[in-house]
Design a protein around this motif. Structure first.
Motif, mmCIF file in Angstrom:
data_model
loop_
_atom_site.group_PDB
_atom_site.id
_atom_site.type_symbol
_atom_site.label_atom_id
_atom_site.label_comp_id
_atom_site.label_asym_id
_atom_site.label_seq_id
_atom_site.Cartn_x
_atom_site.Cartn_y
_atom_site.Cartn_z
ATOM 1 N N HIS A 1 0.813 -1.210 0.000
ATOM 2 C CA HIS A 1 0.000 0.000 0.000
ATOM 3 C C HIS A 1 0.852 1.267 0.000
ATOM 4 O O HIS A 1 0.427 2.312 0.493
ATOM 5 C CB HIS A 1 -1.008 -0.037 1.162
ATOM 6 C CG HIS A 1 -1.893 -1.253 1.046
ATOM 7 N ND1 HIS A 1 -2.986 -1.288 0.219
ATOM 8 C CD2 HIS A 1 -1.777 -2.479 1.584
ATOM 9 C CE1 HIS A 1 -3.521 -2.505 0.263
ATOM 10 N NE2 HIS A 1 -2.811 -3.237 1.091
ATOM 11 N N CYS B 1 -7.737 -0.676 -0.096
ATOM 12 C CA CYS B 1 -7.532 0.066 1.153
ATOM 13 C C CYS B 1 -8.167 1.455 1.080
ATOM 14 O O CYS B 1 -8.229 2.174 2.073
ATOM 15 C CB CYS B 1 -6.050 0.184 1.474
ATOM 16 S SG CYS B 1 -5.168 1.381 0.455
ATOM 17 N N CYS C 1 -1.996 2.194 -5.291
ATOM 18 C CA CYS C 1 -1.086 1.416 -4.429
ATOM 19 C C CYS C 1 -0.367 0.359 -5.262
ATOM 20 O O CYS C 1 -0.883 -0.104 -6.282
ATOM 21 C CB CYS C 1 -1.858 0.674 -3.345
ATOM 22 S SG CYS C 1 -2.632 1.729 -2.129
ATOM 23 N N CYS D 1 -7.460 1.298 -4.822
ATOM 24 C CA CYS D 1 -7.060 0.064 -4.134
ATOM 25 C C CYS D 1 -8.130 -0.322 -3.109
ATOM 26 O O CYS D 1 -8.925 0.520 -2.696
ATOM 27 C CB CYS D 1 -5.726 0.327 -3.434
ATOM 28 S SG CYS D 1 -5.100 -1.040 -2.467
HETATM 29 ZN ZN LIG Z 1 -3.837 0.159 -0.962
#
Ligand SMILES: [Zn+2]
Length: 399
Positions: A250, A262, A267, A260
């Motif tokens: 990340h 996240c 990332c 991504c």
């Molecule tokens: Zn990420």
């Protein structure tokens, strides 16, 4: 793991011998005097006692694990090792879609190595039940009683808070939110369970039994469904203050890349994970492409597949170059599914490290593929337990 009792002087000397033999199997008595920092007489007495107790065995006519001064004098010295079946540990690796179990003896040799597909991400309770079954079956097949086990090491593809044991699962393993996997496994098995992140365990596995044997400073990069790194610095795993160290998947790779899981954009994982690379080919081939299919295409010399993997390698290499600059490791070990693409992946990683790291750091860091393949994590999970075996073995002996 339960705390072990404080040891007296005699027990401490036994521990030194057992630790020396754990780290350097096939040492001679003379090797032990050097590595355990004990006199020849003490080593002789303690070794005799440990042989009688069934913890140490002698090997005649076996090659040395290291050059020994006695070797030059003619008759080769008797080598010693721990009795490999005097203790066992289980490794469990929970991938995104599989569970792997390895029952290992004291030398780390897997006696049973089993694998089952499982919907780990979305069905935690069922996955824990299945893991329980796999462990019981492994013990049954090997004829090992639960009380011969030192413990169970368990790996999960998620950062784990070292202080609280909680999973930092938001966005990464949402189905596992609020679950305490080590306690859940312990309740099922009745055996102590130690939990760690899978990339950390991959690093430990490669260091104990694979490509990084004897290396004290290494970065292990795992390219699987996710991308993560395990760090071993000065001989010790480095988890960071909250267990999140090494989350290289990340870091920003491409500011205009895809969103991504996240929640950030571009990332490394969104650009270079095997799944992301396979998805690139789906667009150009107009058909579903699994990671397995991607690797077959690379093997067959498919230009687009090789280009996609090489570009991923360059992205991984740029992130690795930062780690190389910051940590100055001796080895960068590349593991996970994508590592089997071989030089198509590794050459661009090496080139990016050479280009983007300062010269002295780049020249001291070798890039190698993992030696344990998909078993790195499960063997690392067993190694997590076996690393504590010398103290456990000493505690078994009477004072
Ligand atoms: Zn990420």
């Amino acid at each position: 793991m339960t705390d072990l009792p404080v040891l007296g002087a005699r027990q401490m000397n036994r521990l030194r011998i057992i630790e020396a033999l754990y780290r350097r199997p096939l040492s001679s008595r003379a090797d032990l005097t050097r590595h355990a920092h004990l006199s020849r007489a003490t080593v002789s007495t303690l070794v005799e006692e440990l042989v009688r107790a069934g913890l140490v065995e002698e090997h005649a006519g076996v090659a040395a694990s290291e050059p020994s001064p006695e070797g030059a004098l003619g008759r080769p010295p008797v080598r010693l090792s721990l009795v490999s079946r005097s203790a066992f540990a289980v490794g469990l690796d929970f991938g995104h879609q599989h569970i792997r179990v390895a029952l290992c003896d004291l030398s780390g040799e897997p006696i049973v190595d089993d694998y089952s597909p499982a919907d780990v991400d979305h069905a935690p309770a069922e996955s824990l039940d299945l893991a329980h079954e796999l462990v019981r079956e492994a013990l049954r097949r090997a004829g090992v009683a639960p009380d011969q086990l030192l413990g169970v090491g368990m790996g999960l593809a998620v950062p784990i808070n070292k202080t609280t044991g909680a999973l930092e699962a938001d966005g990464i393993l949402p189905g596992w939110h609020g679950i305490r996997p080590a306690a859940e496994m312990e309740a099922r098995l009745g055996i102590p369970v130690a939990l760690d992140n899978d990339a950390n365990l991959g690093a430990l596995g490669e260091e104990a039994y694979g490509a990084a044997r004897g290396v004290d400073n290494l970065v292990y990069i795992r390219l699987s469904a996710g991308i993560g790194a395990g760090l071993i610095l000065e001989g010790h795993p480095y988890p960071g203050v909250a267990g999140v160290a090494g989350e290289v998947g990340h870091v920003l790779s491409d500011p205009s890349g895809p969103i991504c899981r996240c929640g950030n954009r571009g990332c490394l994982e969104a650009v270079a994970s095997p799944v992301a690379v396979a998805a690139l080919l789906e667009r150009s081939l107009g058909e579903p492409v699994s990671v397995q299919r991607l690797l077959e295409l690379v093997e067959d010399g498919h230009r687009g597949a090789r280009r996609a993997v090489a570009d991923a390698g360059e992205a991984v290499g740029r992130a690795a170059a930062m780690l190389v600059n910051i940590l100055n490791p001796e080895l960068v070990v590349v593991g996970g599914d994508l590592a089997s693409a071989g030089e198509v992946l590794l050459d661009p990683i090496t080139a990016a490290i050479e280009r983007h790291s300062v010269a002295p750091a780049a020249s001291s860091a070798r890039v190698v593929p993992g030696a344990l393949g998909p078993r790195a994590e499960v063997l690392g999970a067993a190694a997590l337990i076996l690393a504590k075996s010398p103290r456990a073995l000493v505690a078994r002996l009477e004072a």
